[in-house]
Design a protein around this motif. Structure first.
Motif, PDB file in Angstrom:
ATOM      1  N   GLN A  92      39.144  28.020  45.537  1.00  0.00           N
ATOM      2  CA  GLN A  92      38.691  27.585  44.976  1.00  0.00           C
ATOM      3  C   GLN A  92      37.676  29.138  44.921  1.00  0.00           C
ATOM      4  OE1 GLN A  92      35.896  24.736  46.453  1.00  0.00           O
ATOM      5  NE2 GLN A  92      36.513  23.005  44.972  1.00  0.00           N
ATOM      6  N   ARG A  93      37.915  29.506  45.764  1.00  0.00           N
ATOM      7  CA  ARG A  93      37.474  30.964  45.975  1.00  0.00           C
ATOM      8  C   ARG A  93      38.098  32.697  45.680  1.00  0.00           C
ATOM      9  NH1 ARG A  93      32.962  31.623  50.620  1.00  0.00           N
ATOM     10  NH2 ARG A  93      31.723  29.151  50.655  1.00  0.00           N
ATOM     11  N   ALA A  94      39.248  32.240  45.155  1.00  0.00           N
ATOM     12  CA  ALA A  94      40.527  33.090  45.757  1.00  0.00           C
ATOM     13  C   ALA A  94      41.452  32.605  44.868  1.00  0.00           C
ATOM     14  CB  ALA A  94      41.064  33.958  47.073  1.00  0.00           C
ATOM     15  N   ALA A  95      41.300  31.632  43.987  1.00  0.00           N
ATOM     16  CA  ALA A  95      42.869  31.445  43.221  1.00  0.00           C
ATOM     17  C   ALA A  95      42.560  31.083  41.792  1.00  0.00           C
ATOM     18  CB  ALA A  95      43.546  30.633  43.645  1.00  0.00           C
ATOM     19  N   LYS A  96      41.240  31.494  41.203  1.00  0.00           N
ATOM     20  CA  LYS A  96      40.759  30.810  39.575  1.00  0.00           C
ATOM     21  C   LYS A  96      41.661  31.949  38.501  1.00  0.00           C
ATOM     22  CE  LYS A  96      36.306  30.560  41.279  1.00  0.00           C
ATOM     23  NZ  LYS A  96      34.352  30.555  41.347  1.00  0.00           N
ATOM     24  N   PRO A  97      41.876  30.783  38.143  1.00  0.00           N
ATOM     25  CA  PRO A  97      42.627  31.533  36.760  1.00  0.00           C
ATOM     26  C   PRO A  97      42.835  32.896  36.349  1.00  0.00           C
ATOM     27  CG  PRO A  97      42.476  29.100  36.066  1.00  0.00           C
ATOM     28  CD  PRO A  97      41.599  29.778  37.679  1.00  0.00           C
ATOM     29  N   ASP A  98      41.436  33.319  36.277  1.00  0.00           N
ATOM     30  CA  ASP A  98      40.826  34.680  35.229  1.00  0.00           C
ATOM     31  C   ASP A  98      41.299  35.486  36.199  1.00  0.00           C
ATOM     32  OD1 ASP A  98      39.465  33.192  36.785  1.00  0.00           O
ATOM     33  OD2 ASP A  98      37.618  35.049  36.061  1.00  0.00           O
ATOM     34  N   MET A  99      41.491  35.474  37.460  1.00  0.00           N
ATOM     35  CA  MET A  99      41.441  36.222  39.133  1.00  0.00           C
ATOM     36  C   MET A  99      42.629  36.266  39.335  1.00  0.00           C
ATOM     37  SD  MET A  99      38.973  34.467  41.830  1.00  0.00           S
ATOM     38  CE  MET A  99      39.724  35.921  42.747  1.00  0.00           C
ATOM     39  N   ILE A 100      43.355  35.309  38.862  1.00  0.00           N
ATOM     40  CA  ILE A 100      45.154  35.416  39.116  1.00  0.00           C
ATOM     41  C   ILE A 100      45.314  36.983  37.956  1.00  0.00           C
ATOM     42  CG2 ILE A 100      47.102  34.917  38.945  1.00  0.00           C
ATOM     43  CD1 ILE A 100      46.152  32.379  40.674  1.00  0.00           C
ATOM     44  N   LYS A 101      45.048  36.478  36.815  1.00  0.00           N
ATOM     45  CA  LYS A 101      45.206  37.003  35.383  1.00  0.00           C
ATOM     46  C   LYS A 101      44.769  38.381  35.530  1.00  0.00           C
ATOM     47  CE  LYS A 101      44.837  37.108  30.516  1.00  0.00           C
ATOM     48  NZ  LYS A 101      43.723  36.228  29.674  1.00  0.00           N
ATOM     49  N   SER A 102      43.446  38.303  35.951  1.00  0.00           N
ATOM     50  CA  SER A 102      43.223  40.121  35.815  1.00  0.00           C
ATOM     51  C   SER A 102      44.434  40.879  37.525  1.00  0.00           C
ATOM     52  CB  SER A 102      42.158  39.705  36.461  1.00  0.00           C
ATOM     53  OG  SER A 102      41.027  41.779  37.178  1.00  0.00           O
ATOM     54  N   TRP A 103      45.142  39.884  38.258  1.00  0.00           N
ATOM     55  CA  TRP A 103      45.576  41.110  38.923  1.00  0.00           C
ATOM     56  C   TRP A 103      46.806  41.318  38.345  1.00  0.00           C
ATOM     57  CZ3 TRP A 103      45.319  43.504  44.254  1.00  0.00           C
ATOM     58  CH2 TRP A 103      46.174  43.466  44.620  1.00  0.00           C
TER      59      TRP A 103
END
Length: 475
Positions: A92-103
């Motif tokens: 919930q805090r570190a593996a949201k789809p938009d976070m992974i896509k941005s990385w």
């Protein structure tokens, strides 16, 4: 951070005890679960059990019907267990789809082996997490491959794990439980060369409000993680750091390429710790013991030498580690193309060459043992037993002698004499003289001389010499 549970093959404990988590009751096929977004999910068959909970295939229910060919799984644990809570917290805090896509865009990566968060929920007295469906885990593949991966496969997995760990570390977490059963292949055919790091049940924050965790042993946390792979620091109860994740990854790489670890059969925690500490002081002996008669890759030695020098709070050089693994692939005679190769062709070819081919028509038959004893020779006499060829020759001549129409005794026309002459070392001779009226007398002399030669001569040569003399007397 929660303590490690027993292996998946152990029987689940009916009651919660220290170090053991309660297992959930089985759920019926087709039962619907509602997540936090009010979406409904229909359970399929169970596909696995762990030390903390159970995993089911799942399909989203749309228009009152579950979708065919489930593309998701649901992980379920009792609410009293801690691992799924930690894992859910991480997603919930570190593996949201938009976070992974941005990385991925920032690092220019086509693939990142960290699953994206989908949804979660509470069902009765159970907590559940919805995840993408993945393929087979590396531990099963390791066993199917004869407990050995090719250097290319091991290093390719290692490179993808470095990318995954860099992302996890950048979010302020450490995984602390890297192993083959927690690394899964992609489910879709296009993802056959991709692996994903899962099971964040032992994940923890290494970076707090006041900075990095303090290096301080805690006996209450000693030996956390999977005993075979956990770091020396974890054995001492020290809060995990980024360096510890790479130490754990290193033990996996050695096992994947060599097939074993020096402490694999040791079950006592303190003994495993002592062996790891001993080998940390001499990585050459550690690798030699692991690879036995094989030559260990020098890249593994360089890898451990680098990891051992990383300070507790230091950020690892992820690019340097990936470059080292790519060098290992090239050194093994392969090229780095990102493809996973779980069977070593060279080993198979050698085995095929050394293995004798079997007849496709019938199974091999062992030759029968010769139980007949050779005829003993009388040392006090020159007599030898008559051979079958001699007996047949004798009977043939006697028959011709009694015949009213006697035929020529030429060796060319007698099928038994030709082998005898060759066995004696000479060539068959043809009697060119016309015996005329003396034919019967000659036959009688040959029979008599053959009998004498059999009794007095050591072999067929004597027979030949006797016949030759008889021919001269007849002439």
């Amino acid at each position: 951070m929660p303590r490690a549970a027993k292996a998946a093959g152990d029987k689940p404990a009916p009651k919660k005890r220290k170090g053991i988590y309660q297992m959930p009751d089985p759920l019926p096929l087709g039962e619907e679960l509602t997540d936090f977004q009010k979406k409904k999910w229909a359970l399929g068959p169970s596909v696995g059990k762990g030390g903390f909970g159970e995993i089911y295939l799942a399909s989203e229910v749309k228009e009152g019907k579950p979708q065919e060919n489930p593309s998701h799984v649901i992980k379920i644990e009792p609410r009293g267990n801690g691992p799924l809570f930690c894992e859910l917290h991480f997603y919930q805090r570190a593996a949201k789809p938009d976070m992974i896509k941005s990385w991925k865009k920032k690092q220019k990566l086509k693939h990142l082996g960290v699953p994206s968060y989908i949804t979660a929920g509470i069902h009765k007295d159970k907590r559940f997490l919805v995840m993408d469906r993945f393929g087979e885990d590396l531990w099963n593949l390791f066993l199917k491959s004869g407990k050995k991966f090719s250097p290319k496969a091991a290093y390719t997995i290692g490179i993808q794990m470095v990318d995954a760990l860099e992302y996890v570390h950048d979010q302020g977490y450490v995984h602390a439980d890297i192993k083959g059963s927690n690394i899964l292949l992609g489910f879709e055919p296009k993802a056959k060369d991709q692996v994903f790091l899962v099971d964040f049940g032992l994940v923890s924050k290494y970076m707090g409000i006041n900075g990095h965790n303090v290096y301080k042993p805690d006996p209450k946390k000693a030996h956390e993680g999977t005993l075979e792979y956990t770091s020396i620091g974890a054995h001492e109860g020290i809060s995990s750091s980024r360096r510890h994740d790479f130490e754990i990854l290193g033990y996996n790489l050695v096992q994947w390429m060599s097939g074993d670890l020096p402490w694999s059969k040791v079950t006592k925690e303190t003994e495993v710790q002592a062996i790891k500490v001993k080998h940390s002081k001499d990585r050459n002996s550690f690798l030699q013991l692991s690879f036995k008669e094989q030559t260990y890759p020098t890249e593994l030695r360089d890898y451990f030498n680098y990891v051992d020098k990383i300070a507790y709070e230091e950020k690892p050089n992820y690019s340097k580690i990936k470059a080292l693994f790519k060098k290992g692939i090239v050194s093994s005679g392969e090229k780095f193309d990102g493809k996973l190769q779980f069977v070593t062709p060279k080993k198979e070819n050698i085995k095929a060459i050394n293995t004798p081919r079997k007849s496709p028509m019938k199974s091999p038959v062992k030759p029968a043992k010769n139980t007949k004893k050779p005829a003993k020779r009388n040392s006090d006499s020159s007599e030898t037993a008559e051979t079958p060829a001699k007996k047949r020759t004798k009977r043939k001549m006697q028959t011709e002698d009694s015949s009213s129409d006697a035929r020529s005794p030429s060796p060319q026309r007698n099928p038994e004499k030709k082998p005898i002459s060759r066995a004696a070392g000479g060539k068959a001779k043809t009697n060119q003289r016309n015996p005329g009226s003396k034919k019967v007398k000659t036959l009688k002399r040959l029979v008599a001389s053959t009998t004498i030669a059999t009794q007095t001569s050591p072999g067929l040569k004597g027979l030949r010499r006797t016949r030759k003399k008889a021919g001269k007397r007849d002439a």
